[in-house]
Design a protein around this motif. Structure first.
Motif, PDB file in Angstrom:
ATOM      1  N   LEU A   1      -6.595  21.676  64.295  1.00  0.00           N
ATOM      2  CA  LEU A   1      -6.473  22.595  63.162  1.00  0.00           C
ATOM      3  C   LEU A   1      -6.460  24.036  63.649  1.00  0.00           C
ATOM      4  CD1 LEU A   1      -6.526  23.253  60.120  1.00  0.00           C
ATOM      5  CD2 LEU A   1      -9.022  23.172  60.243  1.00  0.00           C
ATOM      6  N   THR A   2      -5.469  24.794  63.191  1.00  0.00           N
ATOM      7  CA  THR A   2      -5.438  26.243  63.381  1.00  0.00           C
ATOM      8  C   THR A   2      -5.993  26.866  62.114  1.00  0.00           C
ATOM      9  OG1 THR A   2      -3.510  26.134  64.843  1.00  0.00           O
ATOM     10  CG2 THR A   2      -3.959  28.242  63.776  1.00  0.00           C
ATOM     11  N   ARG A   3      -7.140  27.517  62.196  1.00  0.00           N
ATOM     12  CA  ARG A   3      -7.852  28.004  61.009  1.00  0.00           C
ATOM     13  C   ARG A   3      -7.311  29.352  60.533  1.00  0.00           C
ATOM     14  NH1 ARG A   3     -11.223  25.098  64.073  1.00  0.00           N
ATOM     15  NH2 ARG A   3     -12.651  23.635  63.059  1.00  0.00           N
ATOM     16  N   GLU A   4      -7.045  29.422  59.259  1.00  0.00           N
ATOM     17  CA  GLU A   4      -6.652  30.672  58.601  1.00  0.00           C
ATOM     18  C   GLU A   4      -7.549  30.856  57.382  1.00  0.00           C
ATOM     19  OE1 GLU A   4      -4.721  33.222  58.936  1.00  0.00           O
ATOM     20  OE2 GLU A   4      -3.629  32.677  60.775  1.00  0.00           O
TER      21      GLU A   4
ATOM     22  N   CYS B   1      -4.818  11.422  61.755  1.00  0.00           N
ATOM     23  CA  CYS B   1      -3.533  11.083  62.359  1.00  0.00           C
ATOM     24  C   CYS B   1      -3.040  12.201  63.270  1.00  0.00           C
ATOM     25  CB  CYS B   1      -2.516  10.779  61.269  1.00  0.00           C
ATOM     26  SG  CYS B   1      -1.085   9.835  61.852  1.00  0.00           S
ATOM     27  N   LEU B   2      -3.197  13.447  62.831  1.00  0.00           N
ATOM     28  CA  LEU B   2      -2.803  14.575  63.670  1.00  0.00           C
ATOM     29  C   LEU B   2      -3.667  14.652  64.929  1.00  0.00           C
ATOM     30  CD1 LEU B   2      -2.119  17.210  60.889  1.00  0.00           C
ATOM     31  CD2 LEU B   2      -0.438  16.307  62.498  1.00  0.00           C
ATOM     32  N   SER B   3      -4.924  14.227  64.831  1.00  0.00           N
ATOM     33  CA  SER B   3      -5.784  14.175  66.012  1.00  0.00           C
ATOM     34  C   SER B   3      -5.220  13.194  67.037  1.00  0.00           C
ATOM     35  CB  SER B   3      -7.208  13.769  65.622  1.00  0.00           C
ATOM     36  OG  SER B   3      -7.830  14.769  64.852  1.00  0.00           O
ATOM     37  N   GLU B   4      -4.708  12.054  66.555  1.00  0.00           N
ATOM     38  CA  GLU B   4      -4.108  11.090  67.470  1.00  0.00           C
ATOM     39  C   GLU B   4      -2.866  11.669  68.141  1.00  0.00           C
ATOM     40  OE1 GLU B   4      -3.431   7.267  65.808  1.00  0.00           O
ATOM     41  OE2 GLU B   4      -5.550   6.896  65.366  1.00  0.00           O
TER      42      GLU B   4
END
Length: 546
Positions: free
Chosen positions: A287-290, A279-282
């Motif tokens: 993604l911000t990787r930590e 959904c966030l891709s839409e």
């Protein structure tokens, strides 16, 4: 017949008929005067925006357009999703700005609630445990987050539990919106953090990580799985929910309007975290990787991974019930993680941070690796730092129980060869020292029944305790700005913006670097039975070499 030039004398531009050329000259003169006056006005409002009531200047600073410089017109909603032109001074992000959403089941909460009780701080933190139904027994409100019952997700059929969990970020957002609406909210919510009922969070480090990012922009912060097979199956761009992930307020608000449609489109996905990611891709949010978020998608003994933590804040641990107890203290997974959590309260930023140093004596060199608050490894031989920072492979992959691959390098451990493994020490106690320092002591864990018969090993066998003295780290150490990168950005800005334009924008630097791994020094005390280690900041140009 009169000459044409005579007609001009009688009435200027409104002269007698037939003065066509003269009228043309008058029109041209009028147009020239109008153009000159217009240019003068434009110059005035451009170079004197205050006196010019900000007319053209305001247009240049992008009213009703999407880009900072006004290149592309767009609607107001599009402009609102982009970076703001100017930011007012904001207060630092604290725990009160973070709303937690813990996915759980009423049927298993009593068995798992001990994990939440390790890190939850009643009265200081906000959030809810989301259940599928009302709990059967009284809720332990004094030690746990308050609970709420999720909306009915039965329409999703056999994937209803995953769909319910996928909605937790949205449910948390709506709960906060309700608090804001009725005036019961104490603080604004900047971040919504999702976790499982068996996730152990390290809250101060979580805040340190989130403080690096602008909460008014759309962010999705977390980490993928440690096992490559899991990432190949569920995407490297997915933040695994057990390890936890954070969504900024604008991203949560957008997710709230889109989640139900996404759940319908992606009902075939296995897990809730993969649906949230889709959904966030839409919405266009990657993604911000930590690296401090740990799903712990491994089997066996997590020791090697925890003893070689990256230079990053420890944010979370998950799946502790699926690996061997991480320390000898306590027979259960919950009891085994208590010492690490307890130590982190003395110095949250330093938890699991590695330091390397070397102890030299007559005929021997020992390599010492400290994973603060957890373990110390003493190698009775010289090991270079580039090897010490690589985890010993004490574990296997999550799904297939294979020897790899993982998303990080590993090095082999020979558990039955006494001459090929380090002496391992585990945290025994922690206390405050003096002048903002801590003192941690680590006791030796029994190794193989047969000791290695080499001089350096015999010398190392006399050490029973490692005492580590360390200055407290500050969470600001995780938010250092790279001065070189910042100067590059300022140079580029001056090339792009004029002086007047640059006054209209507030520059925000978001170039961060991890702090340098700290150094240490050793000495033997009490006739060699105690190895004392002092951690300190490395000197300029200092090398850590055997």
């Amino acid at each position: 017949m009169l000459h044409k030039w005579k007609a001009a004398d009688g009435g200027g531009c409104a002269g007698v008929a037939g003065g066509v050329d003269q009228r043309r000259r008058c029109v041209a003169a009028s147009l020239s005067t109008l153009i000159a006056a217009t240019l003068a006005f434009l110059a005035y409002v451009a170079f004197f925006p205050d006196g010019g009531a900000h007319g053209l200047y305001r247009l240049w600073t992008c009213q009703d357009c999407a880009g900072d410089l006004g290149e592309f017109p767009g609607d107001e909603a599009a402009a609102a999703d982009g970076p703001s032109a100017a930011r007012a001074a904001r207060s630092p992000t604290t725990l009160s700005h973070v709303a937690f959403g813990i996915g759980a089941s009423a049927r298993t909460w009593d068995q798992r609630r001990g994990y939440a009780e390790l890190w939850w701080r009643p009265g200081q933190m906000r959030g809810h445990v989301w259940l599928e139904e009302q709990p059967a027994s009284p809720w332990p409100a004094a030690t746990c987050p308050p609970y709420r019952v999720s909306a009915d997700a039965s329409r999703f059929g056999d994937r209803a539990p995953a769909s319910r969990m996928a909605r937790i970020v949205v449910d948390s957002f709506l709960a906060v919106a309700g608090e804001l609406g009725n005036g019961t909210a104490r603080e604004e919510a900047r971040w919504f953090v999702m976790g499982d009922d068996d996730t152990v969070f390290f809250p101060d480090n979580l805040v340190a990580v989130l403080s690096k990012y602008d909460h008014e922009e759309m962010y999705y912060v977390g980490a993928p799985s440690e096992s490559v097979e899991q990432d190949v199956m569920h995407s490297y761009g997915t933040a695994f929910g057990g390890g936890g992930f954070a969504v900024s307020y604008p991203a949560a608000a957008a997710l709230a309007t889109a989640i139900d449609g996404c759940l319908d489109r992606y009902r075939y996905f296995f897990g809730s975290d993969e649906r949230v990611k889709a959904c966030l891709s839409e919405l266009g949010v990657p993604l911000t990787r930590e690296p401090g978020f740990h799903q712990v998608d491994i089997r066996g003994d997590a020791y090697g991974m925890l003893a070689a933590h990256p230079v990053a804040p420890l944010v979370s641990l998950h799946h502790l019930d699926h690996v061997a107890p991480i320390s000898p203290q306590g027979k259960t997974a919950l009891d085994a993680v208590r010492p690490l959590v307890g130590a982190s309260r003395f110095d949250p930023a330093r938890a699991l941070q590695q330091s390397f140093c070397y102890q030299r004596g007559p005929g021997y060199v020992w390599s010492v690796s400290i994973s603060w608050g957890y373990t110390v490894q003493v190698y009775p031989w010289a090991v270079a730092p580039h090897e010490l920072e690589v985890p010993l492979q004490t574990f296997r992959t999550w799904r297939s129980w294979a020897d790899g691959p993982f998303v990080f390098n590993t090095r082999p451990l020979s558990p039955h060869d006494a001459c090929a493994r380090p002496a391992m020490f585990f945290l025994g106690r922690v206390r405050n020292g003096t002048a903002r320092t801590t003192v941690t002591e680590y006791a030796r864990r029994a190794g193989p029944s047969k000791e290695c018969d080499k001089a350096s090993f015999r010398a190392a066998s006399t050490v029973h305790t490692v005492r580590v003295i360390a200055p407290r780290m500050s969470e600001s150490d995780w938010r250092r700005v790279s001065a070189a990168a910042a100067s590059i950005r300022l140079d580029r800005l001056s090339e792009i913006l004029t002086l007047q334009q640059s006054r209209a924008y507030t520059l925000e630097l978001d170039v961060f670097q991890a702090p340098r791994r700290q150094c240490c020094k050793t000495k033997r005390t009490r006739w060699g039975s105690v190895l004392e280690v002092r951690i300190r900041r490395c000197g300029r140009g200092e090398l850590t070499s055997p």
